[in-house]
Scaffold this motif. Structure first.
Motif, PDB file in Angstrom:
ATOM      1  N   ASP A  34       0.830  -1.203   0.000  1.00  0.00           N
ATOM      2  CA  ASP A  34       0.000   0.000   0.000  1.00  0.00           C
ATOM      3  C   ASP A  34       0.865   1.253   0.000  1.00  0.00           C
ATOM      4  OD1 ASP A  34      -2.297  -1.467  -0.059  1.00  0.00           O
ATOM      5  OD2 ASP A  34      -2.716  -1.321   2.087  1.00  0.00           O
ATOM      6  N   ALA A  35       1.974   1.207   0.763  1.00  0.00           N
ATOM      7  CA  ALA A  35       2.871   2.367   0.798  1.00  0.00           C
ATOM      8  C   ALA A  35       3.484   2.618  -0.578  1.00  0.00           C
ATOM      9  CB  ALA A  35       3.969   2.146   1.841  1.00  0.00           C
ATOM     10  N   ASN A  36       3.891   1.544  -1.239  1.00  0.00           N
ATOM     11  CA  ASN A  36       4.438   1.694  -2.587  1.00  0.00           C
ATOM     12  C   ASN A  36       3.386   2.208  -3.565  1.00  0.00           C
ATOM     13  OD1 ASN A  36       6.993   0.901  -1.905  1.00  0.00           O
ATOM     14  ND2 ASN A  36       6.713  -1.225  -2.511  1.00  0.00           N
ATOM     15  N   SER A  37       2.170   1.685  -3.436  1.00  0.00           N
ATOM     16  CA  SER A  37       1.093   2.114  -4.330  1.00  0.00           C
ATOM     17  C   SER A  37       0.769   3.592  -4.137  1.00  0.00           C
ATOM     18  CB  SER A  37      -0.160   1.262  -4.090  1.00  0.00           C
ATOM     19  OG  SER A  37       0.080  -0.078  -4.477  1.00  0.00           O
ATOM     20  N   ALA A  38       0.994   4.080  -2.939  1.00  0.00           N
ATOM     21  CA  ALA A  38       0.754   5.503  -2.694  1.00  0.00           C
ATOM     22  C   ALA A  38       1.866   6.359  -3.286  1.00  0.00           C
ATOM     23  CB  ALA A  38       0.640   5.745  -1.193  1.00  0.00           C
ATOM     24  N   ALA A  39       3.077   5.805  -3.386  1.00  0.00           N
ATOM     25  CA  ALA A  39       4.217   6.574  -3.891  1.00  0.00           C
ATOM     26  C   ALA A  39       4.301   6.568  -5.407  1.00  0.00           C
ATOM     27  CB  ALA A  39       5.513   6.012  -3.303  1.00  0.00           C
ATOM     28  N   LEU A  40       3.897   5.470  -6.031  1.00  0.00           N
ATOM     29  CA  LEU A  40       4.110   5.310  -7.470  1.00  0.00           C
ATOM     30  C   LEU A  40       3.256   6.230  -8.351  1.00  0.00           C
ATOM     31  CD1 LEU A  40       4.529   1.441  -7.608  1.00  0.00           C
ATOM     32  CD2 LEU A  40       6.302   3.168  -7.923  1.00  0.00           C
ATOM     33  N   PRO A  41       1.977   6.528  -8.002  1.00  0.00           N
ATOM     34  CA  PRO A  41       1.204   7.407  -8.885  1.00  0.00           C
ATOM     35  C   PRO A  41       1.860   8.755  -9.127  1.00  0.00           C
ATOM     36  CG  PRO A  41      -0.257   6.296  -7.359  1.00  0.00           C
ATOM     37  CD  PRO A  41       1.147   5.988  -6.923  1.00  0.00           C
ATOM     38  N   ALA A  42       2.499   9.313  -8.120  1.00  0.00           N
ATOM     39  CA  ALA A  42       3.157  10.611  -8.310  1.00  0.00           C
ATOM     40  C   ALA A  42       4.295  10.491  -9.315  1.00  0.00           C
ATOM     41  CB  ALA A  42       3.671  11.137  -6.971  1.00  0.00           C
ATOM     42  N   ILE A  43       5.035   9.382  -9.247  1.00  0.00           N
ATOM     43  CA  ILE A  43       6.124   9.151 -10.207  1.00  0.00           C
ATOM     44  C   ILE A  43       5.565   9.053 -11.623  1.00  0.00           C
ATOM     45  CG2 ILE A  43       7.862   7.478 -10.940  1.00  0.00           C
ATOM     46  CD1 ILE A  43       8.272   6.790  -7.982  1.00  0.00           C
ATOM     47  N   GLY A  52     -15.962 -13.751  -8.248  1.00  0.00           N
ATOM     48  CA  GLY A  52     -16.875 -13.129  -7.306  1.00  0.00           C
ATOM     49  C   GLY A  52     -16.596 -11.670  -6.995  1.00  0.00           C
ATOM     50  N   VAL A  53     -15.646 -11.063  -7.680  1.00  0.00           N
ATOM     51  CA  VAL A  53     -15.355  -9.644  -7.459  1.00  0.00           C
ATOM     52  C   VAL A  53     -16.438  -8.813  -8.146  1.00  0.00           C
ATOM     53  CG1 VAL A  53     -13.704  -7.782  -7.847  1.00  0.00           C
ATOM     54  CG2 VAL A  53     -12.892 -10.082  -7.314  1.00  0.00           C
ATOM     55  N   THR A  54     -17.020  -7.894  -7.425  1.00  0.00           N
ATOM     56  CA  THR A  54     -18.166  -7.160  -7.967  1.00  0.00           C
ATOM     57  C   THR A  54     -17.860  -5.712  -8.330  1.00  0.00           C
ATOM     58  OG1 THR A  54     -18.877  -6.585  -5.714  1.00  0.00           O
ATOM     59  CG2 THR A  54     -19.813  -8.590  -6.702  1.00  0.00           C
ATOM     60  N   GLN A  55     -16.745  -5.185  -7.868  1.00  0.00           N
ATOM     61  CA  GLN A  55     -16.441  -3.778  -8.134  1.00  0.00           C
ATOM     62  C   GLN A  55     -15.055  -3.645  -8.746  1.00  0.00           C
ATOM     63  OE1 GLN A  55     -16.998  -1.193  -4.797  1.00  0.00           O
ATOM     64  NE2 GLN A  55     -16.351   0.660  -5.888  1.00  0.00           N
ATOM     65  N   GLN A  56     -14.990  -2.963  -9.871  1.00  0.00           N
ATOM     66  CA  GLN A  56     -13.710  -2.782 -10.547  1.00  0.00           C
ATOM     67  C   GLN A  56     -12.864  -1.736  -9.816  1.00  0.00           C
ATOM     68  OE1 GLN A  56     -12.122  -3.430 -14.811  1.00  0.00           O
ATOM     69  NE2 GLN A  56     -13.994  -2.274 -14.899  1.00  0.00           N
ATOM     70  N   ARG A  57     -11.576  -1.980  -9.743  1.00  0.00           N
ATOM     71  CA  ARG A  57     -10.684  -1.018  -9.107  1.00  0.00           C
ATOM     72  C   ARG A  57     -10.626   0.265  -9.926  1.00  0.00           C
ATOM     73  NH1 ARG A  57      -5.814  -5.047  -9.191  1.00  0.00           N
ATOM     74  NH2 ARG A  57      -6.968  -5.455 -11.098  1.00  0.00           N
ATOM     75  N   PRO A  58     -10.266   1.400  -9.315  1.00  0.00           N
ATOM     76  CA  PRO A  58     -10.186   2.658 -10.073  1.00  0.00           C
ATOM     77  C   PRO A  58      -9.155   2.563 -11.189  1.00  0.00           C
ATOM     78  CG  PRO A  58      -9.206   2.901  -7.878  1.00  0.00           C
ATOM     79  CD  PRO A  58      -9.923   1.589  -7.891  1.00  0.00           C
ATOM     80  N   ARG A  59      -9.356   3.360 -12.218  1.00  0.00           N
ATOM     81  CA  ARG A  59      -8.500   3.274 -13.404  1.00  0.00           C
ATOM     82  C   ARG A  59      -7.031   3.509 -13.055  1.00  0.00           C
ATOM     83  NH1 ARG A  59      -8.353   3.312 -18.903  1.00  0.00           N
ATOM     84  NH2 ARG A  59     -10.588   3.014 -19.017  1.00  0.00           N
ATOM     85  N   TRP A  60      -6.723   4.467 -12.176  1.00  0.00           N
ATOM     86  CA  TRP A  60      -5.323   4.753 -11.891  1.00  0.00           C
ATOM     87  C   TRP A  60      -4.614   3.528 -11.326  1.00  0.00           C
ATOM     88  CZ3 TRP A  60      -3.028   4.115  -7.206  1.00  0.00           C
ATOM     89  CH2 TRP A  60      -3.849   4.069  -6.067  1.00  0.00           C
ATOM     90  N   ARG A  61      -5.324   2.744 -10.506  1.00  0.00           N
ATOM     91  CA  ARG A  61      -4.689   1.571  -9.920  1.00  0.00           C
ATOM     92  C   ARG A  61      -4.486   0.480 -10.989  1.00  0.00           C
ATOM     93  NH1 ARG A  61      -3.473  -0.386  -5.009  1.00  0.00           N
ATOM     94  NH2 ARG A  61      -4.445   1.365  -3.941  1.00  0.00           N
ATOM     95  N   ARG A  62      -5.482   0.324 -11.865  1.00  0.00           N
ATOM     96  CA  ARG A  62      -5.328  -0.657 -12.933  1.00  0.00           C
ATOM     97  C   ARG A  62      -4.178  -0.274 -13.862  1.00  0.00           C
ATOM     98  NH1 ARG A  62     -10.572  -0.336 -15.864  1.00  0.00           N
ATOM     99  NH2 ARG A  62     -11.247   1.278 -14.403  1.00  0.00           N
ATOM    100  N   CYS A  63      -4.074   1.021 -14.175  1.00  0.00           N
ATOM    101  CA  CYS A  63      -3.009   1.481 -15.060  1.00  0.00           C
ATOM    102  C   CYS A  63      -1.651   1.375 -14.377  1.00  0.00           C
ATOM    103  CB  CYS A  63      -3.277   2.920 -15.504  1.00  0.00           C
ATOM    104  SG  CYS A  63      -4.698   3.083 -16.611  1.00  0.00           S
ATOM    105  N   LEU A  64      -1.610   1.628 -13.085  1.00  0.00           N
ATOM    106  CA  LEU A  64      -0.365   1.458 -12.340  1.00  0.00           C
ATOM    107  C   LEU A  64       0.106   0.005 -12.416  1.00  0.00           C
ATOM    108  CD1 LEU A  64       0.357   2.862  -8.783  1.00  0.00           C
ATOM    109  CD2 LEU A  64       1.030   0.573  -9.401  1.00  0.00           C
ATOM    110  N   GLU A  65      -0.814  -0.919 -12.201  1.00  0.00           N
ATOM    111  CA  GLU A  65      -0.449  -2.333 -12.208  1.00  0.00           C
ATOM    112  C   GLU A  65      -0.012  -2.791 -13.596  1.00  0.00           C
ATOM    113  OE1 GLU A  65      -3.882  -4.212 -10.572  1.00  0.00           O
ATOM    114  OE2 GLU A  65      -3.403  -3.609  -8.514  1.00  0.00           O
ATOM    115  N   ARG A  66      -0.668  -2.274 -14.642  1.00  0.00           N
ATOM    116  CA  ARG A  66      -0.263  -2.642 -16.005  1.00  0.00           C
ATOM    117  C   ARG A  66       1.131  -2.101 -16.313  1.00  0.00           C
ATOM    118  NH1 ARG A  66      -5.888  -1.170 -19.150  1.00  0.00           N
ATOM    119  NH2 ARG A  66      -7.192  -2.723 -18.114  1.00  0.00           N
ATOM    120  N   THR A  67       1.393  -0.872 -15.884  1.00  0.00           N
ATOM    121  CA  THR A  67       2.708  -0.288 -16.107  1.00  0.00           C
ATOM    122  C   THR A  67       3.767  -1.082 -15.364  1.00  0.00           C
ATOM    123  OG1 THR A  67       1.654   1.901 -16.250  1.00  0.00           O
ATOM    124  CG2 THR A  67       4.042   1.843 -16.021  1.00  0.00           C
ATOM    125  N   ASP A  68       3.464  -1.483 -14.149  1.00  0.00           N
ATOM    126  CA  ASP A  68       4.412  -2.256 -13.345  1.00  0.00           C
ATOM    127  C   ASP A  68       4.689  -3.607 -13.987  1.00  0.00           C
ATOM    128  OD1 ASP A  68       6.135  -2.711 -11.229  1.00  0.00           O
ATOM    129  OD2 ASP A  68       4.569  -3.493  -9.921  1.00  0.00           O
TER     130      ASP A  68
END
Length: 309
Positions: free
Chosen positions: A3-12, A267-283
């Motif tokens: 979570d700490a890394n995920s908070a730091a990476l969007p700014a980068i 069984g997942v019912t809610q899609q994660r926000p776009r920024w998180r999906r894009c972060l994970e794809r970039t990673d």
């Protein structure tokens, strides 16, 4: 920590996006263009199905079996491994070298057992999978009858591949997935695949020897390439192109893909926000250079000394 890394990476990544078209740093440019294109939902919606239109047309224009194999290599270069997987891997019996390897692949459901179990839940799930394929085909502009017929063809071909696939339990024995073959032996096992053309198509020099993890599967894939109707293969190729591209296409495709693959299967019912999906794809795609940027920004010499201590 994650979570700490995920908070730091969007700014980068936001910073890289802002600099992408002016920077002389190639890594910043790559990160910015990749992340920025993923975040540009307006452009994605405007493009619709256009990013895959050319490849869909190539598949529709296939008129013989060599052209099927040409498309298999083309899809592999996109990262779509059908009907078999091909990769480099450590030689399990000689760790000093890396060798080529071929293994079972090409299924739209997570595992062979999804196709072969006869319990009520599995039967219902396969019906939902058929409906999902049909919906995706209809989103490309096909009428309902054509889409449903194509979905049936896909499931039929994938079912044949599933029947030839090894179970997860069988694959736990490392000797059962080690079959080092020469090119001559590979051609004897799968004679209907033009291996030289395949290697050229994916952009590599022909390997001298290859580990075939599941020989029976490859032999079955070879026979299907020879015997299954061209229309079946065209539906199968069209489906895997769409299935692997859907999350990057407009919301119609992305939402339908999420509904089935995350909703129905897990069984997942809610899609994660776009920024998180894009972060994970970039990673996933550019993880090494994203890691370099993270180190430059957050992993100071003091942090390294503290970690070592």
């Amino acid at each position: 920590l994650q979570d700490a890394n995920s908070a730091a990476l969007p700014a980068i990544l936001d910073s890289a996006d802002a600099q992408a078209r002016t920077t002389i740093n190639p890594n910043t440019r790559k990160l910015g263009l990749f992340y920025g294109s993923c975040m540009d939902s307006s452009r994605i919606e405007a493009a619709g199905i256009k990013p895959v239109t050319h490849d869909l047309a190539l598949i529709a224009g296939i008129h013989d079996r060599p052209e099927i194999q040409t498309m298999l290599a083309r899809l592999k270069r996109y990262g779509i491994s059908v009907p078999f997987g091909f990769s480099s891997r450590q030689d399990a019996k000689n760790s000093s070298r890396v060798i080529a390897g071929i293994g079972q692949s090409g299924l739209g459901l997570p595992d062979r057992d999804y196709y072969l179990r006869a319990d009520t839940g599995s039967v219902v799930l396969r019906q939902k999978y058929l409906a999902h394929i049909t919906t995706m085909f209809r989103l490309t502009g096909e009428d309902s009858a054509t889409a449903a017929k194509g979905a049936e063809a896909v499931l039929s071909l994938e079912n044949a591949l599933a029947q030839a696939s090894m179970t997860r339990v069988q694959q736990r024995n490392p000797d059962s997935t080690y079959h080092l073959l020469s090119i001559a032996e590979l051609r004897k096992l799968a004679p209907d695949i033009n291996w030289n053309a395949y290697f050229t198509g994916i952009g590599i020099a022909p390997a001298t020897e290859i580990n075939v993890s599941q020989p029976r599967f490859l032999a079955t894939a070879d026979s299907l390439l020879r015997e299954a109707p061209l229309t079946t293969w065209k539906s199968y190729l069209r489906w895997h192109l769409l299935a692997n591209s859907a999350s990057a296409l407009d919301a119609r495709f992305a939402d339908e893909s999420f509904r089935f693959n995350s909703g129905v299967l897990t069984g997942v019912t809610q899609q994660r926000p776009r920024w998180r999906r894009c972060l994970e794809r970039t990673d996933r795609s550019l993880g090494e250079i994203l890691g370099q940027s993270y180190v430059e920004t957050h992993f100071t010499p003091e942090a390294k000394a503290r970690a070592l201590q």
